[in-house]
Design an enzyme around this catalytic site. Sequence first.
Site, PDB file in Angstrom:
ATOM      1  N   GLY A  45     -21.452  -0.791   5.387  1.00 34.61           N
ATOM      2  CA  GLY A  45     -22.051  -0.376   6.659  1.00 34.61           C
ATOM      3  C   GLY A  45     -21.814   1.086   6.980  1.00 34.61           C
ATOM      4  O   GLY A  45     -22.702   1.775   7.478  1.00 34.61           O
ATOM      5  N   ASP A 134     -12.954  -1.421   4.607  1.00 27.48           N
ATOM      6  CA  ASP A 134     -12.629  -2.192   5.812  1.00 27.48           C
ATOM      7  C   ASP A 134     -11.377  -3.039   5.582  1.00 27.48           C
ATOM      8  O   ASP A 134     -11.284  -4.156   6.048  1.00 27.48           O
ATOM      9  CB  ASP A 134     -13.814  -3.078   6.221  1.00 27.48           C
ATOM     10  CG  ASP A 134     -14.143  -4.120   5.175  1.00 27.48           C
ATOM     11  OD1 ASP A 134     -13.548  -4.066   4.082  1.00 27.48           O
ATOM     12  OD2 ASP A 134     -14.983  -4.995   5.450  1.00 27.48           O
ATOM     13  N   ASN A 135     -10.421  -2.457   4.859  1.00 31.36           N
ATOM     14  CA  ASN A 135      -9.261  -3.230   4.441  1.00 31.36           C
ATOM     15  C   ASN A 135      -8.002  -2.360   4.560  1.00 31.36           C
ATOM     16  O   ASN A 135      -7.942  -1.267   3.988  1.00 31.36           O
ATOM     17  CB  ASN A 135      -9.522  -3.653   2.983  1.00 31.36           C
ATOM     18  CG  ASN A 135      -8.377  -4.375   2.354  1.00 31.36           C
ATOM     19  OD1 ASN A 135      -7.302  -3.806   2.210  1.00 31.36           O
ATOM     20  ND2 ASN A 135      -8.602  -5.605   1.963  1.00 31.36           N
ATOM     21  N   CYS A 177       0.735   8.248  10.034  1.00 30.08           N
ATOM     22  CA  CYS A 177       1.280   8.900  11.236  1.00 30.08           C
ATOM     23  C   CYS A 177       0.585   8.359  12.489  1.00 30.08           C
ATOM     24  O   CYS A 177       1.211   8.180  13.528  1.00 30.08           O
ATOM     25  CB  CYS A 177       1.043  10.404  11.199  1.00 30.08           C
ATOM     26  SG  CYS A 177       2.011  11.310  10.004  1.00 30.08           S
ATOM     27  N   CYS A 189     -15.427  -6.808   9.528  1.00 28.58           N
ATOM     28  CA  CYS A 189     -16.765  -7.227   9.948  1.00 28.58           C
ATOM     29  C   CYS A 189     -17.052  -8.667   9.538  1.00 28.58           C
ATOM     30  O   CYS A 189     -17.897  -9.330  10.131  1.00 28.58           O
ATOM     31  CB  CYS A 189     -17.806  -6.296   9.363  1.00 28.58           C
ATOM     32  SG  CYS A 189     -17.564  -4.601   9.895  1.00 28.58           S
ATOM     33  N   CYS A 246       7.244   9.425   9.576  1.00 29.65           N
ATOM     34  CA  CYS A 246       6.238   8.929   8.623  1.00 29.65           C
ATOM     35  C   CYS A 246       6.802   8.858   7.200  1.00 29.65           C
ATOM     36  O   CYS A 246       7.191   9.886   6.638  1.00 29.65           O
ATOM     37  CB  CYS A 246       5.000   9.824   8.638  1.00 29.65           C
ATOM     38  SG  CYS A 246       3.740   9.220   7.490  1.00 29.65           S
ATOM     39  N   CYS A 249       3.960  10.935   4.608  1.00 30.79           N
ATOM     40  CA  CYS A 249       3.733  12.385   4.486  1.00 30.79           C
ATOM     41  C   CYS A 249       4.910  13.233   4.906  1.00 30.79           C
ATOM     42  O   CYS A 249       5.031  14.367   4.459  1.00 30.79           O
ATOM     43  CB  CYS A 249       2.478  12.797   5.260  1.00 30.79           C
ATOM     44  SG  CYS A 249       2.651  12.773   7.048  1.00 30.79           S
TER      45      CYS A 249
HETATM   46 ZN   LIG Z   1       2.048  10.696   7.799  1.00 30.54          ZN
END
Ligand SMILES: [Zn+2]
Length: 256
Positions: A45, A134-135, A177, A189, A246, A249
């Site tokens: 989609g 979508d996962n 983050c 969906c 985080c 990162c």
């Molecule tokens: Zn991060």
Amino acid sequence: MMNKYDELTDSELLRYARQILLDDWDITAQLNLKNASIAIIGVGGLGCPVAQILARAGVGYIHLIDHDVIDESNLQRQVLFTHHDVGKYKSQTAKHILENTNSFIKIYATIQKITHDNIADVIDKVNLVIDCTDNFAIRDVINQYCVDNHLPLLSNSAIGEIGQIALFEPDTGCYQCVFGDERGDENNCTNTGVLASTVNIIGSMTAQIALDFLGRHHNPIKHQLLIWQGKTLTLKKLQFHQSKDCPVCYQKQPSS
Ligand SMILES: [Zn+2]
């Protein structure tokens, strides 16, 4: 992978004339698009409108990655496909359609589900990764890969009548983050539903951001999560920054 071009052909100047005419879009921006390479993960989609707009606009190299086949229930919103395509692979079908749409660009299709083990082999060295999956599990794999390889990640999602977009760069913080470990239930969906317009609005806005980023080297939503609510036609922008907690990162940064 790609030659570096320093000019547009006469046919390209004609094809992209309405863009080049724009006050804020010139030959340099169009040439930047021609030299740009992107990976679109998920050709559903969201991936359909993103791929279609970026192919028409002249992004030089587009890699479409999706392992799924087209289902009857996809046709309500996935604008590249028709009922003749049911049962065919999405990435391959989209590649053929987009090649007919714009023969000036290169399009590749990969029929593969992205995993932690194969992502480095599947995604080439591109200028921008666009996550249209979508996962949550795959989103985390893509986010980790982009952080590790200093690749900008344009991430979008749509469910019901709501959509979200963010463009993560090495200095902005990442998907983790913003969303942390609190992802709630795995809504997608398939089990929640989505209005046909939602994915196409979010896909079109994602393409707008990608064009700005690739053509003009500008991130129009730096440090911002865009949230669209279709029922009220409202667009909100929430600020985000790199989280010092985080695990994806923050520890990658050289300590100062
Ligand atoms: Zn991060």
